[in-house]
Design a protein around this motif. Structure first.
Motif, PDB file in Angstrom:
ATOM      1  N   GLN A 188      31.647  59.265 -15.770  1.00  0.00           N
ATOM      2  CA  GLN A 188      31.986  58.336 -16.844  1.00  0.00           C
ATOM      3  C   GLN A 188      31.311  56.990 -16.668  1.00  0.00           C
ATOM      4  OE1 GLN A 188      34.122  55.428 -16.646  1.00  0.00           O
ATOM      5  NE2 GLN A 188      34.993  55.637 -14.627  1.00  0.00           N
ATOM      6  N   ALA A 198      31.080  52.822 -18.847  1.00  0.00           N
ATOM      7  CA  ALA A 198      31.570  51.979 -19.935  1.00  0.00           C
ATOM      8  C   ALA A 198      30.775  50.681 -20.007  1.00  0.00           C
ATOM      9  CB  ALA A 198      33.051  51.653 -19.731  1.00  0.00           C
ATOM     10  N   SER A 242      44.352  60.252 -24.769  1.00  0.00           N
ATOM     11  CA  SER A 242      44.638  58.871 -24.372  1.00  0.00           C
ATOM     12  C   SER A 242      45.224  58.912 -22.966  1.00  0.00           C
ATOM     13  CB  SER A 242      45.606  58.200 -25.348  1.00  0.00           C
ATOM     14  OG  SER A 242      46.851  58.863 -25.355  1.00  0.00           O
ATOM     15  N   CYS A 289      43.769  49.452 -17.483  1.00  0.00           N
ATOM     16  CA  CYS A 289      43.112  49.842 -18.738  1.00  0.00           C
ATOM     17  C   CYS A 289      43.893  50.898 -19.515  1.00  0.00           C
ATOM     18  CB  CYS A 289      41.724  50.400 -18.459  1.00  0.00           C
ATOM     19  SG  CYS A 289      40.637  49.273 -17.568  1.00  0.00           S
ATOM     20  N   THR A 290      43.671  50.889 -20.825  1.00  0.00           N
ATOM     21  CA  THR A 290      44.139  51.925 -21.732  1.00  0.00           C
ATOM     22  C   THR A 290      42.907  52.543 -22.377  1.00  0.00           C
ATOM     23  OG1 THR A 290      46.161  50.690 -22.183  1.00  0.00           O
ATOM     24  CG2 THR A 290      45.564  52.408 -23.748  1.00  0.00           C
ATOM     25  N   TYR A 291      42.826  53.863 -22.347  1.00  0.00           N
ATOM     26  CA  TYR A 291      41.677  54.582 -22.894  1.00  0.00           C
ATOM     27  C   TYR A 291      42.125  55.475 -24.046  1.00  0.00           C
ATOM     28  CZ  TYR A 291      39.476  53.519 -18.373  1.00  0.00           C
ATOM     29  OH  TYR A 291      38.969  52.891 -17.267  1.00  0.00           O
ATOM     30  N   GLU A 292      41.327  55.526 -25.091  1.00  0.00           N
ATOM     31  CA  GLU A 292      41.514  56.482 -26.180  1.00  0.00           C
ATOM     32  C   GLU A 292      40.157  57.122 -26.438  1.00  0.00           C
ATOM     33  OE1 GLU A 292      43.114  54.338 -29.498  1.00  0.00           O
ATOM     34  OE2 GLU A 292      45.119  54.298 -28.616  1.00  0.00           O
ATOM     35  N   GLY A 293      40.152  58.418 -26.724  1.00  0.00           N
ATOM     36  CA  GLY A 293      38.877  59.071 -26.947  1.00  0.00           C
ATOM     37  C   GLY A 293      39.009  60.414 -27.619  1.00  0.00           C
ATOM     38  N   THR A 343      37.219  54.327 -26.875  1.00  0.00           N
ATOM     39  CA  THR A 343      37.346  52.893 -26.639  1.00  0.00           C
ATOM     40  C   THR A 343      38.285  52.639 -25.469  1.00  0.00           C
ATOM     41  OG1 THR A 343      39.145  52.742 -28.243  1.00  0.00           O
ATOM     42  CG2 THR A 343      36.914  52.297 -29.058  1.00  0.00           C
ATOM     43  N   ALA A 344      38.069  51.503 -24.825  1.00  0.00           N
ATOM     44  CA  ALA A 344      38.920  51.090 -23.702  1.00  0.00           C
ATOM     45  C   ALA A 344      39.327  49.640 -23.898  1.00  0.00           C
ATOM     46  CB  ALA A 344      38.179  51.247 -22.380  1.00  0.00           C
ATOM     47  N   CYS A 392      41.004  46.731 -21.271  1.00  0.00           N
ATOM     48  CA  CYS A 392      41.431  46.421 -19.909  1.00  0.00           C
ATOM     49  C   CYS A 392      41.873  44.965 -19.864  1.00  0.00           C
ATOM     50  CB  CYS A 392      40.285  46.645 -18.928  1.00  0.00           C
ATOM     51  SG  CYS A 392      39.583  48.310 -19.023  1.00  0.00           S
ATOM     52  N   TRP A 424      33.484  53.591 -23.968  1.00  0.00           N
ATOM     53  CA  TRP A 424      33.302  54.373 -22.751  1.00  0.00           C
ATOM     54  C   TRP A 424      32.906  55.781 -23.142  1.00  0.00           C
ATOM     55  CZ3 TRP A 424      36.265  58.704 -21.616  1.00  0.00           C
ATOM     56  CH2 TRP A 424      37.410  58.883 -22.393  1.00  0.00           C
TER      57      TRP A 424
END
Length: 151
Positions: free
Chosen positions: A37, A39, A105, A111-115, A127-128, A130, A145
């Motif tokens: 990964q 970002a 998610s 951080c919070t990640y959604e994809g 998107t992330a 942080c 990311w």
């Protein structure tokens, strides 16, 4: 005069009807596995950018998933490049993993990640966001990311 004719269902007709009524099942997309990964994030308020690379390892946990990750990279400020907590190289935990179809998610400590998982299950992107405070300065990093499944 009308006559009533009892419907006759032959085995061939039943098979045809069943074939027409059943929809092919969509392939199951699983996030479980190891993903390379990276970002690119920005903190607009502090005029800084952050770029990192690393990996995520996702494991099934009940209806969701959890795991761990690692990332290294640099942040760039007007005063120069520096290594912040988002790119320390330290192992971190992944929690609150949720997957609904191709949407995912999850969270790390910062951080919070959604994809979205690609149709072939080999790519993730999203998107992330942080957030942390370091030496009295509050940082909010947002951006894109992506990840590729290791084979």
């Amino acid at each position: 005069m009308f006559s009533r004719v009892a419907p006759v269902l032959t085995p061939a007709l039943v098979g045809t009807l069943l074939a027409c009524s059943s929809q092919p099942e969509a392939p199951s997309l699983s996030i479980v596995g190891t993903w390379d990964q990276g970002a690119r994030l920005e903190d607009a308020a502090n005029s800084q950018t952050h770029i990192h690379t690393g990996y995520f390892i996702f494991d099934q946990k009940g209806d969701g998933f959890s795991g761990s990750g690692q990332q290294s990279g640099l942040c760039h400020a007007a005063s120069g490049d520096y290594e912040g907590p988002l790119a320390s190289g330290e192992l971190f935990g992944i929690t609150e993993g949720k997957q609904e179809g191709s949407n995912v998610s999850f969270r790390s400590a910062l951080c919070t990640y959604e994809g979205v998982i690609s149709e072939d299950g080999s790519h993730l992107d999203g998107t992330a966001r942080c957030e942390y405070t370091d030496q009295g300065t509050h940082f909010v990093w947002t951006g894109q990311w992506l990840a590729n499944r290791q084979h």
